[in-house]
Each structure stands twice: as C-alpha cells, then as structure tokens.
Write a protein that holds these residues in place. Structure first.
Motif, PDB file in Angstrom:
ATOM      1  N   SER A 224     -11.421   3.632  -6.439  1.00 40.72           N
ATOM      2  CA  SER A 224     -10.543   2.496  -6.755  1.00 40.72           C
ATOM      3  C   SER A 224      -9.371   2.429  -5.780  1.00 40.72           C
ATOM      4  CB  SER A 224     -10.018   2.619  -8.192  1.00 40.72           C
ATOM      5  OG  SER A 224     -11.077   2.594  -9.127  1.00 40.72           O
TER       6      SER A 224
ATOM      7  N   LEU B  31       1.208   3.061  -3.120  1.00 37.30           N
ATOM      8  CA  LEU B  31       0.009   3.709  -3.663  1.00 37.30           C
ATOM      9  C   LEU B  31      -0.227   5.106  -3.081  1.00 37.30           C
ATOM     10  CD1 LEU B  31      -2.507   0.702  -3.640  1.00 37.30           C
ATOM     11  CD2 LEU B  31      -0.835   1.354  -5.386  1.00 37.30           C
TER      12      LEU B  31
ATOM     13  N   ILE C 123      -4.549  -5.205  -7.922  1.00 35.27           N
ATOM     14  CA  ILE C 123      -5.886  -4.859  -7.431  1.00 35.27           C
ATOM     15  C   ILE C 123      -6.286  -3.459  -7.902  1.00 35.27           C
ATOM     16  CG2 ILE C 123      -7.266  -4.397  -5.366  1.00 35.27           C
ATOM     17  CD1 ILE C 123      -5.606  -6.562  -3.945  1.00 35.27           C
ATOM     18  N   LEU C 124      -5.355  -2.486  -7.778  1.00 28.52           N
ATOM     19  CA  LEU C 124      -5.661  -1.119  -8.207  1.00 28.52           C
ATOM     20  C   LEU C 124      -5.936  -1.064  -9.712  1.00 28.52           C
ATOM     21  CD1 LEU C 124      -5.880   1.915  -7.653  1.00 28.52           C
ATOM     22  CD2 LEU C 124      -3.411   2.089  -8.058  1.00 28.52           C
TER      23      LEU C 124
ATOM     24  N   ALA D 145       0.819  -1.213   0.000  1.00 22.66           N
ATOM     25  CA  ALA D 145       0.000   0.000   0.000  1.00 22.66           C
ATOM     26  C   ALA D 145       0.851   1.260   0.000  1.00 22.66           C
ATOM     27  CB  ALA D 145      -0.915   0.004   1.229  1.00 22.66           C
TER      28      ALA D 145
ATOM     29  N   MET E  95      -0.976  -5.417  -4.714  1.00 22.35           N
ATOM     30  CA  MET E  95      -1.705  -4.151  -4.589  1.00 22.35           C
ATOM     31  C   MET E  95      -1.811  -3.422  -5.931  1.00 22.35           C
ATOM     32  SD  MET E  95      -2.742  -4.154  -1.562  1.00 22.35           S
ATOM     33  CE  MET E  95      -2.380  -5.192  -0.143  1.00 22.35           C
ATOM     34  N   SER E  96      -0.749  -3.513  -6.746  1.00 19.71           N
ATOM     35  CA  SER E  96      -0.813  -2.854  -8.055  1.00 19.71           C
ATOM     36  C   SER E  96      -1.813  -3.557  -8.968  1.00 19.71           C
ATOM     37  CB  SER E  96       0.567  -2.825  -8.709  1.00 19.71           C
ATOM     38  OG  SER E  96       1.043  -4.134  -8.963  1.00 19.71           O
TER      39      SER E  96
ATOM     40  N   VAL F 109      -8.233  -3.546   1.113  1.00 22.32           N
ATOM     41  CA  VAL F 109      -7.567  -4.857   1.116  1.00 22.32           C
ATOM     42  C   VAL F 109      -6.328  -4.816   2.010  1.00 22.32           C
ATOM     43  CG1 VAL F 109      -6.403  -6.596  -0.304  1.00 22.32           C
ATOM     44  CG2 VAL F 109      -8.426  -5.407  -1.196  1.00 22.32           C
TER      45      VAL F 109
ATOM     46  N   GLU G 257      -9.292  -2.494 -10.458  1.00 22.33           N
ATOM     47  CA  GLU G 257     -10.368  -1.573 -10.051  1.00 22.33           C
ATOM     48  C   GLU G 257     -10.528  -0.445 -11.068  1.00 22.33           C
ATOM     49  OE1 GLU G 257     -12.501  -1.463  -7.382  1.00 22.33           O
ATOM     50  OE2 GLU G 257     -11.872  -3.495  -6.857  1.00 22.33           O
TER      51      GLU G 257
ATOM     52  N   SER H   1     -10.746   1.237  -2.415  1.00 22.58           N
ATOM     53  CA  SER H   1     -11.000  -0.216  -2.399  1.00 22.58           C
ATOM     54  C   SER H   1      -9.707  -0.998  -2.215  1.00 22.58           C
ATOM     55  CB  SER H   1     -11.684  -0.641  -3.704  1.00 22.58           C
ATOM     56  OG  SER H   1     -12.933   0.000  -3.853  1.00 22.58           O
ATOM     57  N   THR H   2      -8.645  -0.543  -2.872  1.00 24.56           N
ATOM     58  CA  THR H   2      -7.345  -1.209  -2.728  1.00 24.56           C
ATOM     59  C   THR H   2      -6.812  -1.034  -1.308  1.00 24.56           C
ATOM     60  OG1 THR H   2      -6.903  -0.669  -5.043  1.00 24.56           O
ATOM     61  CG2 THR H   2      -5.054  -1.445  -3.735  1.00 24.56           C
TER      62      THR H   2
END
Length: 528
Positions: free
Chosen positions: A481, A293, A422-423, A290, A419-420, A488, A426, A484-485
């Motif tokens: 988006s 991000l 998932i992003l 994370a 994580m990348s 997680v 999204e 949401s990430t």
C-alpha cells in the motif's frame, strides 16, 4: 567618505545581532514544528483511533493556516507595526502549542493546529521585514546566512527531536516544548526589537481571503472523507468538494478586479514566473505529500520507535543541507533551466527505491535513497523560487513573493491530503479477518490493520494470539500500500520535468530594484 565609514554597514553589529536572535528563535519554533509533527502522525492514529487521512489534517490544517496569513502579514505590519505584530504572532503560536498539548480528540488537535499555524505563518515574513529594516539591504546576505541555520537544521533535527520526545515522554511534549521557548522569545522581543512606527497601508482583500481559504479547506475536506465514505456519491464527499470548488472558481474570477488582490494572478502574464510556479507547485504536491509517509512507513511497517524513525529521516536533511548553499550560489551564475533538471533527476533516482518497498527492504538502500533525494531537493526549491521572482519589476516583487509562498503552502496542503487519502484507501483494501471487530469502532479488523497495530504494540499479539502467516501477509499488504502511494508521488515528480523543461536556459538579468542611494532592495525569499 572614509573607507571605515563605507565598510561599517557590511558588519553585523551587536544591535543587529540582537534583532536577528529574536527572529531566529521564532524561526526555530515555526520550522521545527512542521518537521516534528511528521513523525507523530501514526501516534495520533493510535491515540485518537483515527484514519491516516484524518490525522494528516494536523498538517493540512496547519499549512492552510500558513497560506491564509502570509498575505495578511505585510498589510498588518504596516497597519499595526512590526514589533507589536511579531509579538502577537509569537503569543498566538505559543498559546496554540499549549492548546495542542491539551487536545483529547483529533478534531480538537486539528483546530488548535490551525490556531498555531495562524501565528506561525506570520513569524517568518514579519521576522524578515524586521531584519531587513534593522540591517539594510547591504547586510541581508549575512543575516540570511544566520537565519539559514534553523532552516537547514530543521529537517534534520525536527524528526529526531519529535521521535525522542514521543519515546521518552508522550506526543504532548512535541507541543509543550514550544512553551518555554515562546516565553523567552516574547521577553527577548520586548527588550530587543525597536519601537513601532505604524503607517498607512494599502487596503487588504478580505473578501478574497474569505473565498480562498474556506474554499481550499472545504474542497480538501471532501477529498479526505472519501476513504471513510467509500464513494463520491456520499454527500459528505461531494457536498464540501462542490462548495469548495465554487468558492475557488469565484476567487479566481474575482481576483482580477481589486487593485490589491489577495493573490495577484495578473502576474502570471510573466512567462518566467508562470513556468517556475507550475514546476514548484507540482513538485511540492508530490514531494511534500510523500514526505509525510516516509516516517510512517518506518513506524507502521517496520515497527521502529519514533526516535529511530526520526534518525532514519536524517540523511534527507543532510543531503539538502549540503546542496542548498551551493544551489543558491549557482542560481546567480547559471540559468535554473540548466541545473534544476539535474536536481530533479536525483530526486527521481532516490524516489524509485520507495516504489519498491517491502516489509524488509534494506535500510542502507532506503537511507541512501533519502540522502540522494535530499541532494536533489536542496538544488530544486530555492533556485525555482529565485527564478520565479528574478525578472519581475520592482513593484511586483513583493506581490510575486507572496504569490509563490502561498502556492507553496497550498501545494503542501494538497499533497498531504491527497497522499494520505490514497494510502488510507489502499490500506482499506486489505482482507478482513473473519469474526474480528474493533472494540472501539465496531468495524471489521483487516489483516493489514492488525499487522500495523502489532508492529507498534507487540503486546497485542500476546493478548490475542494470531497465526504468524496472517501477520506476515498483513505486513506485505501494508508495504504494498505504501509502495502504491509512492508510485503516485513518483509519477508526479516525473511529471515535473515537463514544466521544468521550459525553465529559462539563458541567464536572465534581474530587474534593477532601486532603493535609497541606488541600493538594491530586493525582497528576500524564504521557504517556510
């Protein structure tokens, strides 16, 4: 023996400080390079027209390379000599930095980052070996305080330096800046480091390395291609994942056979090490993944410059700088099972704000949250690593340190990749703009994609006027988006409380590590 003779070893004389200077220069290059690149990922997306999951491999490939060479460093230091190997690592890192600046495709940049990581991964462990031999165990505390300066300032200065260089010049300069430092460090190392005295070393597990590193790379590559493929049924997704998983399973089975395996999984028989390692691994997947991000949100959703994004990340580093020295002191006095849960609670408290982010969330709230998370991070990682190694037998400490450090790098690689992905997944769910296609890729343009592009390049809206409502809707979707990430990652941090609940709540007595004349020779633990 006179009092003066007894006191002498406690002082850092000029010869030892010269050696420490070489190691600090290498540490500055290596540590800054991890944090500097974090603010450049959206820039790589624009310049190379690649997805976030793809450009995140500039971090994933680097950390996988670090994990590869950490166990190699100790064997090679004995086999070839510390001075020679340290200078090779400096040269490899410097050459890799120069090549990164010449990359004209994302594939080339990832390849050069791997080369850079092979050098960077050896700088810290070899540097610590050099310092230990130069200063002796009695002065390691003072030397660790010297080395701690770049370790503490890296998370603060890295994003700011990277943002400034990208703003005033270009992303190429976040790598070019390593060239003069590398040349100075090489000349300095040649002059200051003592001559090598190579000696026979234990055998190195090359077969284990050939299974672990490619296995991880293939598995994570398959995961990272999922957003573009759109389904697990695509051969480019399941093929690498299947081969990678087979190599990893084979590595685990094989690792119990050699006398000196790449990763000594037999150490997991130690309950204390197992619980601490599981806690650290889950935490790093969430927090480090994370962490990439955070600056991307400031850049892509809020439209800030890279320098501003770097400055906005500074509170996290400041928080960690305040609590890390305190946590190190407490780790010797208070059981980690009584302190780490409180540090994790601070991270959860700060993290929650990012699960609620929108296109106009207060910067006071977000910077305050980053500061609180930094306070928690400073009180989490070092105490857990100390706990993992504290009760190991003398001959197991070096292998335990290698195991924990490699799993730390693997956790960072997994976190960045997951994580990348998932992003990216999204963001791909955003509504497409009818009739609009990307002139480079030919793919449909989404509302979120256009909104993000307009935040980073406002001139686009002058060339292609679109309704403001569409941009607002796209920014809302992009912020959602990211949120949401972050949910997680937040869930994973909360999950860390489960293994953390089993951390020792009573004071563990460290094993006596007897060196010459009874001196303690405990291997120093360094978080790369």
């Amino acid at each position: 023996m006179s009092q003066q003779a007894v006191a002498a070893p406690e002082k850092l004389d000029a010869a030892v400080l010269k050696v420490a200077g070489v190691v600090v220069l290498g540490a500055i290059m290596s540590i800054l390079d991890v944090t500097v690149v974090s603010v450049a990922l959206p820039t790589f997306q624009n310049d190379f027209d690649a997805s976030y999951a793809r450009v995140a491999w500039t971090m994933t490939g680097y950390t996988l390379a670090l994990a590869t060479v950490i166990p190699l460093a100790g064997w090679a230091a004995d086999r070839f000599g510390t001075k020679r190997l340290y200078m090779v690592a400096l040269a490899l890192f410097t050459i890799g930095s120069g090549l990164c600046a010449t990359a004209d495709s994302i594939g080339q940049l990832i390849l050069y980052r791997v080369l850079q990581g092979l050098g960077g991964g050896m700088l810290m462990p070899i540097g610590m070996t050099i310092m230990t031999r130069a200063a002796g165990p009695k002065r390691m505390g003072r030397l660790m305080a010297v080395l701690g300066i770049p370790m503490l300032l890296g998370p603060i200065g890295g994003p700011i330096l990277g943002g400034w260089l990208i703003d005033v010049a270009s992303w190429h300069w976040i790598f070019l800046i390593n060239l003069p430092i590398g040349v100075v460090a090489l000349v300095y190392a040649q002059m200051a480091l003592p001559k090598d005295a190579p000696e026979p070393s234990e055998s190195f597990d090359f077969l284990g390395m050939l299974m672990l590193s490619p296995g991880l790379a293939l598995f994570l590559y398959g995961v990272s291609t999922l957003p573009d493929a759109g389904t697990f049924a695509d051969a480019e997704v399941w093929g690498p994942m299947l081969v990678g998983a087979a190599l990893l399973v084979g590595f685990v089975i094989y690792s119990f056979r050699p006398r000196h395996p790449l990763l000594d999984l037999r150490l997991f028989a130690n309950r204390n090490l197992t619980i601490a390692t599981v806690t650290l691994f889950v935490f790093i997947i969430a927090f480090m993944g994370a962490g990439l991000l955070f600056p991307s949100y400031f850049l892509q959703v809020r439209g800030e410059s890279t320098l501003t994004a770097g400055l906005l990340m500074a509170p996290q580093g400041i928080g960690a700088m305040l609590t890390m020295p305190l946590a190190g002191t407490l780790a010797d006095r208070v059981p980690v099972g009584r302190t780490v849960p409180f540090a994790l609670a601070l991270i959860v408290l700060g993290f929650f704000s990012f699960t609620q982010v929108g296109p106009d969330t207060s910067y006071v709230l977000l910077c305050g949250s980053l500061f609180v998370m930094g306070l928690g991070m400073g009180g989490t990682m070092m105490p857990i690593m100390t706990s993992a190694l504290r009760t190991l037998k003398a001959h197991d400490v070096a292998r335990g340190s290698t195991l924990v450090n490699i799993l730390q790098q693997i956790g960072g690689s997994v976190g960045a990749a997951v994580m990348s992905v998932i992003l990216t997944n999204e963001l791909n769910g955003s509504r497409e703009i009818p009739g609009a296609t990307d002139p480079v890729t030919g793919k449909p343009v989404t509302e979120a994609g256009l909104a993000i592009a307009s935040q980073q390049k406002p001139e686009l809206l002058q060339q292609f006027p679109v309704p403001s409502q569409l941009i607002e809707r796209g920014l809302d979707f992009a912020a959602q988006s990211f949120a949401s990430t972050f949910w997680v990652a937040f869930a994973l941090v909360v999950l860390t409380f489960i293994p953390a609940a089993f951390l020792s709540r009573r004071r563990e007595q460290p094993r006596p590590l007897d060196g010459p004349q009874g001196e303690e020779t405990r291997t120093p633990v360094v978080i790369h």
